[in-house]
Design an enzyme around this catalytic site. Sequence first.
Site, PDB file in Angstrom:
ATOM      1  N   GLY A 189       0.735  -1.712   0.204  1.00 18.31           N
ATOM      2  CA  GLY A 189      -0.256   0.172   0.131  1.00 18.31           C
ATOM      3  C   GLY A 189       0.934   1.525  -0.195  1.00 18.31           C
ATOM      4  CB  VAL A 192      -1.658   9.108   3.516  1.00 20.54           C
ATOM      5  CG1 VAL A 192      -1.496   9.991   4.932  1.00 20.54           C
ATOM      6  CG2 VAL A 192      -2.546   9.770   2.919  1.00 20.54           C
ATOM      7  CB  ALA A 329      -7.041  14.240  13.497  1.00 22.42           C
ATOM      8  CG  HIS A 454      14.177  37.616   1.125  1.00 22.36           C
ATOM      9  ND1 HIS A 454      14.165  36.733  -0.149  1.00 22.36           N
ATOM     10  CD2 HIS A 454      15.030  38.305   0.994  1.00 22.36           C
ATOM     11  CE1 HIS A 454      15.069  35.996  -0.186  1.00 22.36           C
ATOM     12  NE2 HIS A 454      16.029  37.032   0.368  1.00 22.36           N
TER      13      HIS A 454
HETATM   14  P1  FAD Z   1     -10.785   7.452  16.678  1.00 23.40           P
HETATM   15  O1  FAD Z   1      -9.548   8.525  17.160  1.00 23.40           O
HETATM   16  O2  FAD Z   1     -10.016   6.008  15.948  1.00 23.40           O
HETATM   17  O3  FAD Z   1     -11.352   7.262  17.974  1.00 23.40           O
HETATM   18  C1  FAD Z   1     -11.860   6.964  18.242  1.00 23.40           C
HETATM   19  C2  FAD Z   1     -12.008   5.782  20.281  1.00 23.40           C
HETATM   20  O4  FAD Z   1     -13.793   5.526  20.093  1.00 23.40           O
HETATM   21  C3  FAD Z   1     -10.935   4.739  19.704  1.00 23.40           C
HETATM   22  O5  FAD Z   1     -10.350   5.858  20.909  1.00 23.40           O
HETATM   23  C4  FAD Z   1     -11.970   3.980  20.606  1.00 23.40           C
HETATM   24  O6  FAD Z   1     -11.330   2.771  21.533  1.00 23.40           O
HETATM   25  C5  FAD Z   1     -13.253   4.325  20.601  1.00 23.40           C
HETATM   26  N1  FAD Z   1     -13.988   3.311  20.950  1.00 23.40           N
HETATM   27  C6  FAD Z   1     -14.762   2.440  19.410  1.00 23.40           C
HETATM   28  N2  FAD Z   1     -15.305   1.863  20.165  1.00 23.40           N
HETATM   29  C7  FAD Z   1     -16.067   2.214  21.728  1.00 23.40           C
HETATM   30  C8  FAD Z   1     -16.498   1.560  21.807  1.00 23.40           C
HETATM   31  N3  FAD Z   1     -17.965   0.806  21.610  1.00 23.40           N
HETATM   32  N4  FAD Z   1     -17.209   2.462  23.127  1.00 23.40           N
HETATM   33  C9  FAD Z   1     -16.241   2.798  23.923  1.00 23.40           C
HETATM   34  N5  FAD Z   1     -15.754   3.338  23.159  1.00 23.40           N
HETATM   35  C10 FAD Z   1     -15.018   3.335  21.581  1.00 23.40           C
HETATM   36  N6  FAD Z   1      -5.124  11.903  10.338  1.00 23.40           N
HETATM   37  C11 FAD Z   1      -5.091  13.318  10.707  1.00 23.40           C
HETATM   38  O7  FAD Z   1      -5.025  14.613  10.831  1.00 23.40           O
HETATM   39  N7  FAD Z   1      -3.229  13.960  10.927  1.00 23.40           N
HETATM   40  C12 FAD Z   1      -2.216  12.278  10.633  1.00 23.40           C
HETATM   41  O8  FAD Z   1      -1.238  12.710  10.923  1.00 23.40           O
HETATM   42  C13 FAD Z   1      -2.867  11.484  10.845  1.00 23.40           C
HETATM   43  N8  FAD Z   1      -1.484  10.132  10.408  1.00 23.40           N
HETATM   44  C14 FAD Z   1      -2.194   9.290  11.192  1.00 23.40           C
HETATM   45  C15 FAD Z   1      -0.713   8.117  11.290  1.00 23.40           C
HETATM   46  C16 FAD Z   1      -1.905   6.730  11.256  1.00 23.40           C
HETATM   47  C17 FAD Z   1      -0.834   5.644  11.982  1.00 23.40           C
HETATM   48  C18 FAD Z   1      -3.584   6.244  11.515  1.00 23.40           C
HETATM   49  C19 FAD Z   1      -3.276   4.677  11.878  1.00 23.40           C
HETATM   50  C20 FAD Z   1      -3.818   7.267  11.543  1.00 23.40           C
HETATM   51  C21 FAD Z   1      -3.869   9.104  10.954  1.00 23.40           C
HETATM   52  N9  FAD Z   1      -4.138   9.495  11.352  1.00 23.40           N
HETATM   53  C22 FAD Z   1      -4.448  11.125  10.867  1.00 23.40           C
HETATM   54  C23 FAD Z   1      -6.235   9.245  11.165  1.00 23.40           C
HETATM   55  C24 FAD Z   1      -6.872   9.773  12.647  1.00 23.40           C
HETATM   56  O9  FAD Z   1      -5.955   9.536  13.787  1.00 23.40           O
HETATM   57  C25 FAD Z   1      -7.866   9.777  12.858  1.00 23.40           C
HETATM   58  O10 FAD Z   1      -8.948  10.424  11.104  1.00 23.40           O
HETATM   59  C26 FAD Z   1      -8.683  10.045  13.852  1.00 23.40           C
HETATM   60  O11 FAD Z   1      -8.253   9.867  14.995  1.00 23.40           O
HETATM   61  C27 FAD Z   1     -10.260   9.767  14.016  1.00 23.40           C
HETATM   62  O12 FAD Z   1     -10.525   9.932  14.825  1.00 23.40           O
HETATM   63  P2  FAD Z   1     -12.336   9.598  15.475  1.00 23.40           P
HETATM   64  O13 FAD Z   1     -12.432  10.236  16.626  1.00 23.40           O
HETATM   65  O14 FAD Z   1     -13.214   9.083  13.933  1.00 23.40           O
HETATM   66  O15 FAD Z   1     -11.617   8.011  15.461  1.00 23.40           O
END
Ligand code: FAD
Length: 475
Positions: A189, A192, A329, A454
């Site tokens: 893959g 990104v 994020a 600059h």
């Molecule tokens: P998440 O951060 O996944 O949070 C979801 C939370 O819900 C988790 O803590 C989980 O434990 C909890 N949860 C799930 N189900 C349940 C349940 N039933 N009960 C209670 N809790 C639950 N994005 C950027 O913008 N910049 C970056 O540089 C970047 N780098 C990344 C690098 C990597 C390696 C990865 C994998 C991702 C990266 N991302 C980046 C993407 C970013 O991490 C995600 O888009 C972001 O975390 C999404 O946020 P979220 O709140 O939707 O979900």
Amino acid sequence: MGREYDVVILGGGTGGYVAAIRAAQLGLKTALVEKEMLGGTCLHKGCIPSKALLKSAEVYDLAKNQAAEFGVDTTDVSLDFSRVQERKNKIVSQLHQGVTGLMKKGKIDVFEGLGRMLGPSIFSPMPGTISVEMKNGEENEMLILKHLIIATGSRPKSLPGLEIDEVDVLSSDGALSMETLPKSIVIVGGGVIGIEWASMLHDFGVEVTVLEYADRIIPTEDEDISKEMKKLLSKKGITFVTSAKVLPETLVKESGSVTISAEVSGETKEYSAEKMLVSVGRQANVEGIGVENTEIEIVNGFIQTRPTFQTKEHHIYAIGDVIGGLQLAHVASHEGIAAVEHIAGLKNEPIDYKMISRCIYSSPEVSSVGITEQQAKEQGFNVSVGKFPFMAIGKSLVNGNSDGFVKIIADKETDDILGVHMIGSHVTELISEAGLAMVLDATPWEVASTIHPHPSLSEVMGEAALAVDGKAIHM
Ligand code: FAD
């Protein structure tokens, strides 16, 4: 009996915890349910730890391969990967404490446990009451709510039949906690995450091969950016195989090596390395949260929402990675804020996804906002393109890194900026000017009229904007 809330948020990742803070600011009685760690993927398995490792890789590469050029003798530079990991863990832990503190400050009730939606019950005639199986063995909690925000995020996915064991075949989760570096790695893959890891591991001294199914790496970016990235990373020593269809059934794991075949241009070729990293996208966490007890719709694995982030159950919202789209994020957190403000009755414009910046933190970095040149042409725009190389920017030469360029795509008829695409050092810090220009509907001429200091890397934006009309000064 249960506890009653105006808003309950299921999932304490970037989307969830930011939504909780905004809800508390608006005076809503708020609870957050998190089954693992506050901060979610971004803080513990994504943005922050990966960028901490990337920074160490950059420092190592700088000290080992570039310091001499600056007149700094760094003979005998060595890498202590356990300290690299320690530094990463310290940063994550500090930020985790920060998020925990913000929950206390906002008087947000945090429930550490697994949350699940109930259907209509004795607690409420509406579906969505959350039953929490508490992590610490305490009695289950029942959260009765007026509104629910699902922010359960996503997890790494694999190819059908390619099992991730987090020993030989890793996801980004497993790769982040490696105690030692492998000598070589095959990355399946070239999107990104794959490119960030390829760049980082190469800079740490690992031999890297990337297998990408599409005919170019980072296929969602502008074609010129993909080409430049492949050129620059290949020059560093990373091997890329594009149009490669990986055959999961050919995976062979032997002590200290992983081998897999891929179909490339009609031939089957074998690729071996000490480890394999699978970075083929992420799947939404929609299982086990009680969707079947509601009318919530799931299409292609993602929860469906309106522009207000309401699901088919209008008091239940969903935001962040679990709804798909741009899995970033800053997207999750802005969706969280928009959902809460809708709940609070504030009238906002829907999020304009075209205006969201996307970044890749490899070396070189990539950043972009708006549409690509190819998309602009497909959409029927008559485009003018301004391109300016970092090679002609004084500060780039001072910094010792003049690879890459900035490309601005404008509509010839209206002078609107349709997209800005950057590759080079520090471009993730430069893209917000382009984002602001687009939000404010600025023309390239207005960007160029902004006098950039600059010497600074930001001069590249002014020059690229001038280049749209063929008026760049230093080229
Ligand atoms: P998440 O951060 O996944 O949070 C979801 C939370 O819900 C988790 O803590 C989980 O434990 C909890 N949860 C799930 N189900 C349940 C349940 N039933 N009960 C209670 N809790 C639950 N994005 C950027 O913008 N910049 C970056 O540089 C970047 N780098 C990344 C690098 C990597 C390696 C990865 C994998 C991702 C990266 N991302 C980046 C993407 C970013 O991490 C995600 O888009 C972001 O975390 C999404 O946020 P979220 O709140 O939707 O979900």
